[in-house]
Design a protein around this motif. Structure first.
Motif, PDB file in Angstrom:
ATOM      1  N   ASN A 168      53.269 -35.837  19.409  1.00  0.00           N
ATOM      2  CA  ASN A 168      53.496 -35.258  20.735  1.00  0.00           C
ATOM      3  C   ASN A 168      54.717 -34.358  20.779  1.00  0.00           C
ATOM      4  OD1 ASN A 168      51.479 -36.958  22.302  1.00  0.00           O
ATOM      5  ND2 ASN A 168      52.701 -38.513  21.270  1.00  0.00           N
ATOM      6  N   PHE A 169      54.606 -33.321  21.569  1.00  0.00           N
ATOM      7  CA  PHE A 169      55.773 -32.559  21.961  1.00  0.00           C
ATOM      8  C   PHE A 169      56.143 -33.102  23.342  1.00  0.00           C
ATOM      9  CE2 PHE A 169      53.707 -29.812  18.933  1.00  0.00           C
ATOM     10  CZ  PHE A 169      54.761 -29.239  18.230  1.00  0.00           C
TER      11      PHE A 169
ATOM     12  N   GLN B 210      59.723 -33.528  19.154  1.00  0.00           N
ATOM     13  CA  GLN B 210      58.515 -34.178  18.666  1.00  0.00           C
ATOM     14  C   GLN B 210      58.684 -35.687  18.576  1.00  0.00           C
ATOM     15  OE1 GLN B 210      56.015 -31.928  15.594  1.00  0.00           O
ATOM     16  NE2 GLN B 210      58.056 -31.054  15.473  1.00  0.00           N
ATOM     17  N   PHE B 211      57.602 -36.346  18.956  1.00  0.00           N
ATOM     18  CA  PHE B 211      57.549 -37.804  18.977  1.00  0.00           C
ATOM     19  C   PHE B 211      56.141 -38.136  18.509  1.00  0.00           C
ATOM     20  CE2 PHE B 211      55.881 -41.133  21.924  1.00  0.00           C
ATOM     21  CZ  PHE B 211      56.391 -42.203  21.241  1.00  0.00           C
TER      22      PHE B 211
ATOM     23  N   GLU C 217      62.669 -39.609  26.802  1.00  0.00           N
ATOM     24  CA  GLU C 217      63.744 -38.647  26.589  1.00  0.00           C
ATOM     25  C   GLU C 217      63.707 -38.212  25.127  1.00  0.00           C
ATOM     26  OE1 GLU C 217      67.576 -40.422  26.212  1.00  0.00           O
ATOM     27  OE2 GLU C 217      68.643 -38.551  26.544  1.00  0.00           O
ATOM     28  N   ARG C 218      63.816 -36.928  24.881  1.00  0.00           N
ATOM     29  CA  ARG C 218      63.985 -36.412  23.524  1.00  0.00           C
ATOM     30  C   ARG C 218      64.867 -35.171  23.617  1.00  0.00           C
ATOM     31  NH1 ARG C 218      62.439 -40.620  22.243  1.00  0.00           N
ATOM     32  NH2 ARG C 218      61.042 -41.274  20.583  1.00  0.00           N
ATOM     33  N   ASN C 219      65.185 -34.612  22.460  1.00  0.00           N
ATOM     34  CA  ASN C 219      66.027 -33.417  22.430  1.00  0.00           C
ATOM     35  C   ASN C 219      65.165 -32.201  22.771  1.00  0.00           C
ATOM     36  OD1 ASN C 219      67.784 -31.355  21.885  1.00  0.00           O
ATOM     37  ND2 ASN C 219      68.042 -31.841  19.715  1.00  0.00           N
TER      38      ASN C 219
ATOM     39  N   GLY D 215      60.321 -27.487  18.399  1.00  0.00           N
ATOM     40  CA  GLY D 215      60.009 -28.648  17.563  1.00  0.00           C
ATOM     41  C   GLY D 215      60.921 -29.855  17.701  1.00  0.00           C
ATOM     42  N   HIS D 216      62.036 -29.721  18.395  1.00  0.00           N
ATOM     43  CA  HIS D 216      63.017 -30.803  18.408  1.00  0.00           C
ATOM     44  C   HIS D 216      62.541 -32.073  19.112  1.00  0.00           C
ATOM     45  CE1 HIS D 216      65.747 -27.541  17.365  1.00  0.00           C
ATOM     46  NE2 HIS D 216      66.521 -28.468  16.882  1.00  0.00           N
TER      47      HIS D 216
ATOM     48  N   ALA E  88      61.473 -26.210  25.633  1.00  0.00           N
ATOM     49  CA  ALA E  88      60.607 -26.692  26.719  1.00  0.00           C
ATOM     50  C   ALA E  88      59.188 -26.146  26.664  1.00  0.00           C
ATOM     51  CB  ALA E  88      61.225 -26.417  28.099  1.00  0.00           C
TER      52      ALA E  88
ATOM     53  N   GLU F 126      64.913 -46.486  26.391  1.00  0.00           N
ATOM     54  CA  GLU F 126      63.692 -46.989  25.754  1.00  0.00           C
ATOM     55  C   GLU F 126      63.678 -48.505  25.636  1.00  0.00           C
ATOM     56  OE1 GLU F 126      62.188 -45.023  22.254  1.00  0.00           O
ATOM     57  OE2 GLU F 126      62.193 -43.090  23.282  1.00  0.00           O
TER      58      GLU F 126
ATOM     59  N   GLN G  36      64.783 -28.464  23.749  1.00  0.00           N
ATOM     60  CA  GLN G  36      65.587 -27.237  23.720  1.00  0.00           C
ATOM     61  C   GLN G  36      64.846 -26.038  24.284  1.00  0.00           C
ATOM     62  OE1 GLN G  36      67.566 -26.476  20.023  1.00  0.00           O
ATOM     63  NE2 GLN G  36      68.668 -28.411  20.072  1.00  0.00           N
TER      64      GLN G  36
END
Lengths: 418, 283, 152
Positions: B260-261, B256-257, B242-244, B253-254, B248, B217, B246
């Motif tokens: 946004n998912f 989330q930004f 990039e996010r966690n 919920g992991h 897809a 980032e 799990q």
């Protein structure tokens, strides 16, 4: 109550509540209802009306929950307890699939347990809305994905709502437009909102880059089969579905008198005046999105223990994680889904770092997700005003108080100005 | 049972992986390898920028971008860095071994919108593999696009991915490629420095440029500044986050930004649509 | 490129773009074309810094000698970049090596002359310094990010 309602409105004498339960059991339903366990009213299987928490109520405040005897023999004379119905649709632990090794390769088979047909007895208006919220998460998500276990469990439900007459000290469904009446719910999270969400953003930086979203639709629609309102000696019952109507016919109930209908309405309307909490939800989505750097987040992070209680008792929280396991000889493997919480330090961890290392970041994520991002994601509020997160917070953090504090100093930022 | 509720016909679980076999494996750089696997079904396709969930028996799943040619229907290519338990287990798989695949998931690079534009790709580290399908697409439809630029930053010369292909592409007069490293070596003849410093060395017309970024980032934040300095507008800038991830499919919920998912709304985002969250810490 | 063409491209060099026409004219009177063959030094650590280079083509590597490790490349400069600010500050000694990687062409100012211009016309000096600080700040930011080892 309109006259059309009145035509379907019947009377279920309290002595016959058990008949309803027995019919459902005969029909093969597992009947789930309120009962007392470890000094709290929780939801679990019941075999008869005798198991219900007759004559008990709950006294709730931030960080506090106590059962007390009532002066009467009300069956549903409490608000809500630490359980929510979501555990029957979105179980705390669920095996998603199993895999087996066969000659150097492996095969995967669907191993989700088949959910039973369940009748949920005593579902509050706020909880019906919570169900509707989770429907949006798990059914036909983005037109693409459906959680098959949720879908199967959901379509096998028989829902018996009971209107709430005893809101607790932490309840605020009236503010959220999700209760206490069933059916007559006002638009969800939109009360008093003059501008469609996204159209009136006071912070310029937010205005430039927040996508405009259409005005969120009203809550629900909520689905139920029967709705009960408890009077002194009887329940006033209305059907919400064909299945509910035919159950009323089987019970051969008499039609309610206009007085009984009015009394039921009066009691629930009175309950709306007894909410322990209120929340101004005007423009709440934009309020929180534009206050991401408000100093209140630091303040609340100093109190929050990141214990995850709020997310576990919340009837709409849906986050989960998966665990992979194998047997000792590595021939079979399975994947198990468990409830997770955005308050755990692992939640946003990836290789090389953590996207949300601080409690400030995690608390803000939870609150802004629930009250703001949820509108962007699901066109509805993620909060139904049930108050559980306030009651079960070990340090008594009150979401209504936090949001009110941010609103009172809208736009404040933590950095120093020259 | 309950009236009114419309539940879709019994659907198969989006969580169930398909089992496929590894056809080929090659090392790309220290700790980085490429797996070629058979497609889970006939007619399986993906859009550049999307990812798969790869499952190793008993170990778990990891989100891995698709890095092959989208026009190649016969093989699925993943370039993977060994950084954890699942990617480590993927690293130990050999040709013929089985693994689970779910996908493809997520949003894709704006190849249609980019038509007729100069395309400037900026990649950092393991951020090059998610952009490689774009390169294949651009070169296959070369006349549909203006100038094509790839600016790529790697840690050291040994970490540069796809070196042979980069050399091959460099032979083309219609593809500007600049590779820079953070830490040079005495034998490294190429540039040393941050990828943003390559901007002055490539030619593109900002008013008709689409910028695609994939990397850490902090690298993308500095790259965005370079684009904006040159007056490429925010609605022409795209980045892969990039996010966690799990599940897809937006359930866990992991990832989330902000609202946004990343697994569904991303990983590729248009910058102006996420800007207010991209610049918020821990959003 | 002919010397004339190098000089012709003077005004379009990124470093000078932000200067006023008047200041550019003044600088143009002291500029000379330069060429460096691959491997040739533009600057050597510890030696007097007598020149300020504007690169128009080719690449220059900034580096430092590690003793037993040979020369460590630190940064690569290319067209549009400038080489050196040691000429501006006492003791006017290069802090790093600058060496042509390939054939390099560009423009060069004599450092003493340029310092003199800046002393005579502080407004020119101010704008030149601001431009140079922009370069320094960009390189410092890049160095800081490089130091973070973000691709690890």
């Amino acid at each position: 109550m309109t006259t059309s309602h009145q035509a379907d409105t019947r009377i279920l004498p309290k002595a016959r509540l058990d008949d309803l339960i027995q019919f459902l059991l005969q029909d093969g339903f597992e009947v789930i209802g309120p009962q007392i366990e470890q000094q709290a009213i929780v939801y679990g299987p019941v075999q008869s009306a005798k198991e219900l928490p007759v004559g008990w109520t709950d006294r709730q405040a931030p960080g506090s929950y106590r059962l007390e005897k009532r002066q009467d023999n009300a069956y549903f004379g409490y608000a809500v307890g630490p359980h929510s119905w979501k555990k029957y649709l979105f179980p705390p632990t669920l095996r998603l699939w199993q895999a087996r090794r066969i000659d150097g390769r492996f095969e995967v088979c669907d191993a989700m347990p088949d959910p039973p047909r369940r009748a949920l007895l005593g579902v509050r208006a706020c909880e019906l809305h919570a169900l509707a919220v989770q429907d949006k998460v798990f059914l036909d998500r983005a037109g693409q994905f459906t959680d098959p276990h949720y879908a199967k469990a959901r379509e096998r439900l028989f829902l018996i709502a009971v209107e709430c007459e005893t809101p607790s000290g932490t309840c605020f469904c009236a503010s959220m437009g999700t209760g206490p009446t069933v059916e007559r719910a006002k638009p969800h999270g939109m009360q008093g909102e003059e501008n469609p969400v996204g159209a009136d953003l006071s912070s310029a930086s937010v205005r430039q880059s927040l996508p405009l979203i259409p005005e969120p639709s009203p809550p629900g629609p909520v689905f139920f089969d029967l709705v009960l309102t408890e009077l002194d000696e009887e329940f006033v019952v209305r059907p919400g579905s064909v299945a509910g109507q035919s159950m009323l016919d089987r019970l051969e109930l008499t039609t309610a008198s206009p007085e009984q209908g009015e009394e039921a309405q009066r009691r629930v309307e009175a309950a709306a005046q007894k909410m322990g909490r209120t929340l101004d939800v005007t423009d709440i989505r934009n309020l929180l999105h534009r206050n991401q750097e408000h100093p209140r987040w630091d303040e609340v992070a100093g109190r929050c223990l990141a214990c995850t209680n709020c997310t576990l008792v919340c009837p709409t929280c849906f986050c989960s994680c998966v665990e992979d396991a194998t047997d000792l000889n590595l021939q079979t493997a399975e994947r198990v889904r468990r409830w997770d919480s955005c308050f755990t330090p692992e939640f946003a961890r990836v290789h090389g770092g953590n996207f949300r290392p601080s409690i400030r970041g995690r608390y803000r994520q939870w609150l802004t997700h629930k009250f703001a991002s949820w509108f962007d994601q699901f066109d509805v509020s993620g909060c139904v005003g049930c108050g559980r997160c306030i009651t079960w917070c070990p340090v008594g953090i009150d979401v209504t108080e936090e949001i009110t504090a941010i609103r009172a100093t809208d736009g404040q930022r933590e950095e120093k100005k020259p | 049972m309950t009236a009114n509720l419309q539940v879709h016909e019994q659907c198969s679980s989006p969580m169930l992986p398909a089992v496929v076999h590894i056809r080929d494996r090659r090392s790309e750089a220290p700790g980085v390898f490429t797996l070629a696997v058979e497609p889970p079904s006939a007619g399986w396709t993906f859009r550049p920028g999307q990812f798969n969930m790869l499952y190793v028996f008993g170990v778990g799943e990891a989100a891995i971008s698709l890095s092959g040619d989208p026009a190649d229907r016969g093989t699925i290519i993943h370039t993977i860095r060994n950084v954890g338990s699942v990617t480590g287990a993927l690293d130990r798989l050999r040709v013929g071994d089985a693994l689970g695949v779910r996908g493809p998931f997520g949003s894709s690079w704006p190849l249609d919108e980019a038509r007729g534009h100069d395309v400037v790709m900026v990649a950092g580290g393991i951020g090059l593999p998610p952009l490689r399908p774009v390169i294949y697409h651009l070169l296959r439809h070369r006349s549909d696009f203006g100038r094509i630029v790839l600016l790529y930053g790697a840690r050291t010369p040994a970490d540069v991915l796809y070196g042979d292909e980069l050399d091959q592409w460099r032979q083309r007069a219609d593809f500007q490629i600049q590779v820079t490293v953070d830490h040079g070596s005495p034998s490294w003849r190429g540039p040393v420095g941050l990828v943003t410093e390559l901007f002055p060395r490539c030619g593109f017309e900002p008013s008709r440029t689409v910028g695609l970024m994939c990397g850490p980032e902090v690298m993308m934040r500095f790259t965005i500044r370079e684009f904006l300095k040159r007056r490429v507008t925010e609605d022409r800038l795209f980045l892969s986050l990039e996010r966690n991830m799990q599940c897809a499919v937006g359930f866990c919920g992991h990832c989330q930004f902000g609202p946004n998912f990343v697994c569904m709304d991303g990983p590729v985002f248009r910058y102006d649509r996420i800007r207010s969250f991209f610049n918020v810490r821990e959003a | 490129m002919t010397d004339l063409a190098l000089l012709g491209a003077f005004a379009s060099h990124a470093f000078l773009e932000a200067l006023s026409e008047q200041h550019r004219m003044r600088l143009a009177s002291g500029v000379n074309p330069f060429r460096a063959a691959p491997g040739e030094y533009l600057a050597r650590e510890g030696e007097p810094a007598q020149a300020f280079y504007l690169i128009q083509s080719g690449h220059v590597g900034i580096g430092t000698h590690l003793g037993k490790g040979g020369t460590a490349p630190i940064q690569t400069l290319g067209p549009g970049d400038v080489v050196g600010w040691s000429w501006l500050l006492p003791p006017y000694q290069w802090q790093f090596d600058a060496r042509a990687i390939d054939s390099v062409q560009g423009l060069v100012f004599d450092a003493a002359w340029l310092r003199d211009q800046c002393e005579q016309d502080h407004e020119l000096g101010y704008h030149l310094l601001k431009q140079l600080l922009t370069v320094v700040s960009g390189r410092l930011a890049a160095c800081r990010i490089q130091q973070l080892d973000i691709y690890k």
